[in-house]
Design a protein around this motif. Sequence first.
Motif, PDB file in Angstrom:
ATOM      1  N   HIS A 105       0.740  -0.956   0.063  1.00  0.00           N
ATOM      2  CA  HIS A 105       0.024  -0.351  -0.224  1.00  0.00           C
ATOM      3  C   HIS A 105       1.080   0.961   0.072  1.00  0.00           C
ATOM      4  N   GLN A 107       3.446   1.194  -1.471  1.00  0.00           N
ATOM      5  CA  GLN A 107       4.401   1.540  -2.632  1.00  0.00           C
ATOM      6  C   GLN A 107       3.832   1.985  -3.836  1.00  0.00           C
ATOM      7  N   ARG A 108       2.110   1.698  -3.708  1.00  0.00           N
ATOM      8  CA  ARG A 108       0.973   2.176  -4.190  1.00  0.00           C
ATOM      9  C   ARG A 108       0.453   3.784  -4.055  1.00  0.00           C
ATOM     10  N   GLN A 109       1.107   4.168  -2.577  1.00  0.00           N
ATOM     11  CA  GLN A 109       0.883   5.531  -2.712  1.00  0.00           C
ATOM     12  C   GLN A 109       1.925   6.688  -2.887  1.00  0.00           C
ATOM     13  N   GLN A 111       3.459   5.784  -5.532  1.00  0.00           N
ATOM     14  CA  GLN A 111       3.113   5.270  -7.024  1.00  0.00           C
ATOM     15  C   GLN A 111       2.735   6.887  -7.212  1.00  0.00           C
ATOM     16  N   GLY A 112       1.088   6.803  -7.026  1.00  0.00           N
ATOM     17  CA  GLY A 112       0.235   8.392  -7.373  1.00  0.00           C
ATOM     18  C   GLY A 112       0.806   8.666  -6.751  1.00  0.00           C
ATOM     19  N   ALA A 288      -7.368  -4.694  -5.607  1.00  0.00           N
ATOM     20  CA  ALA A 288      -6.692  -3.594  -5.441  1.00  0.00           C
ATOM     21  C   ALA A 288      -7.627  -2.268  -5.807  1.00  0.00           C
ATOM     22  N   SER A 291      -6.189   3.503  -9.692  1.00  0.00           N
ATOM     23  CA  SER A 291      -6.720   4.951  -9.759  1.00  0.00           C
ATOM     24  C   SER A 291      -7.658   5.647 -11.148  1.00  0.00           C
ATOM     25  N   GLU A 295      -5.904   1.298 -15.159  1.00  0.00           N
ATOM     26  CA  GLU A 295      -5.242   0.108 -14.424  1.00  0.00           C
ATOM     27  C   GLU A 295      -6.886  -1.239 -14.115  1.00  0.00           C
ATOM     28  N   TYR A 299      -5.228  -4.536 -11.796  1.00  0.00           N
ATOM     29  CA  TYR A 299      -6.750  -3.866 -10.045  1.00  0.00           C
ATOM     30  C   TYR A 299      -8.452  -4.470  -9.971  1.00  0.00           C
TER      31      TYR A 299
END
Length: 394
Positions: A105, A107-109, A111-112, A288, A291, A295, A299
Amino acid sequence: MLQTEKHYVQWQDNETSRNSRWLSESNQPPPARIVIVDDQTTADQAYRFACEGTSMLWRGDFHNARQLLQAMTRRIERTEQRKASKAAKSGKASTDATAIPNLFHLQRQAQGQRSRILSRVLLELDAGYSSRLRRAPDFSAACTAAFGELDEHCLISFRDLQGALGAAQWREKGVPISSLDLSIFPHYGVFAPTRHEYVQLMLDAPLPDTHDLAFDIGTGTGLLAIILAQRGVQQVVAIDLNPRALACAADNIQRLELTNVQLQQADLFPTEQPLANLIVCNPPWLPAKPSSPLEYAVYDANSAMLRGFLQGVSKHLAAQGEVWLILSDLAEHLQLRSREELLSWFSEAGLMVKYRLDTQPKHGRSQDATDPLFAARSAEITSLWCLTLRQQTE
């Protein structure tokens, strides 16, 4: 296709109020603050503007804008490395298995956040996607293919433009599928099969004794439908809800001159079709929230598509038919879904496992020990689950 709901943005340009269409396929909101920047703007200045939430309308050389983005990317990477180093020294970082979901999570933040920062460099384009920037190439064809026709002035992030240009190259050159001795040509917004370890699984799995009709659920580029058609399935119905995917699959099928594949737009299952002897599906592998629409192939929030597929597949499967589910266990290694949950969904859907074929990943990230998720990626297994109706063997 352009967004059905149009958004416009206003900004000041040399004390003149301007208004323009905002174009964002990556779902970035219209910029609230815009400053004019050019070749004199340093990467440090641009990075500071972006981190503060200020978007920058580029008025310099086209290729210098690309170099500016590269320099901003390096600053983001250095910032991320400092944060990781600080966390390691403070004892907050851990390779313990209980930390893996949090790492995912985080890492996804990150990336965002990276996407938001880099998307703050904007370009203005005239109708037909023409640019007035120095040394700007003609990217009207790439943008039209990605976003649809445009008959008005627009603002677009340089990153989204790069996405359209990259997709145009994929579409022109194709993605080689070595085990099939052919190439697949992805369209913008359709997931490119750059990882295709599962292709060999599709080739190794024995076809059901009767294989006159098969469904490919969520066909995307059409790759699985093509494999089935080439393996001798008499009729393949390839289904997808995304019009981009159907256009892409049609292109690939036409290139190969296949006459036994029919395309249909539907949510999961086809309409007005007899029961199939074989139903294949390669759903998004990670539960997940996407976004952006780009994606959706990666996801699957709350495993909604996977569970919907499993719950509905028995109504479309012949009594002696088989379901081939292509699924990675990366979600299990990331502790986003357990094997027990997956098996329980099979059971609840009235399905049982006939056999499973496995393969290990071959992509670069599975070999990169510096990746924060290396422990999960290196242990990943991609499987073809062959499922049958439970009453078939009872």
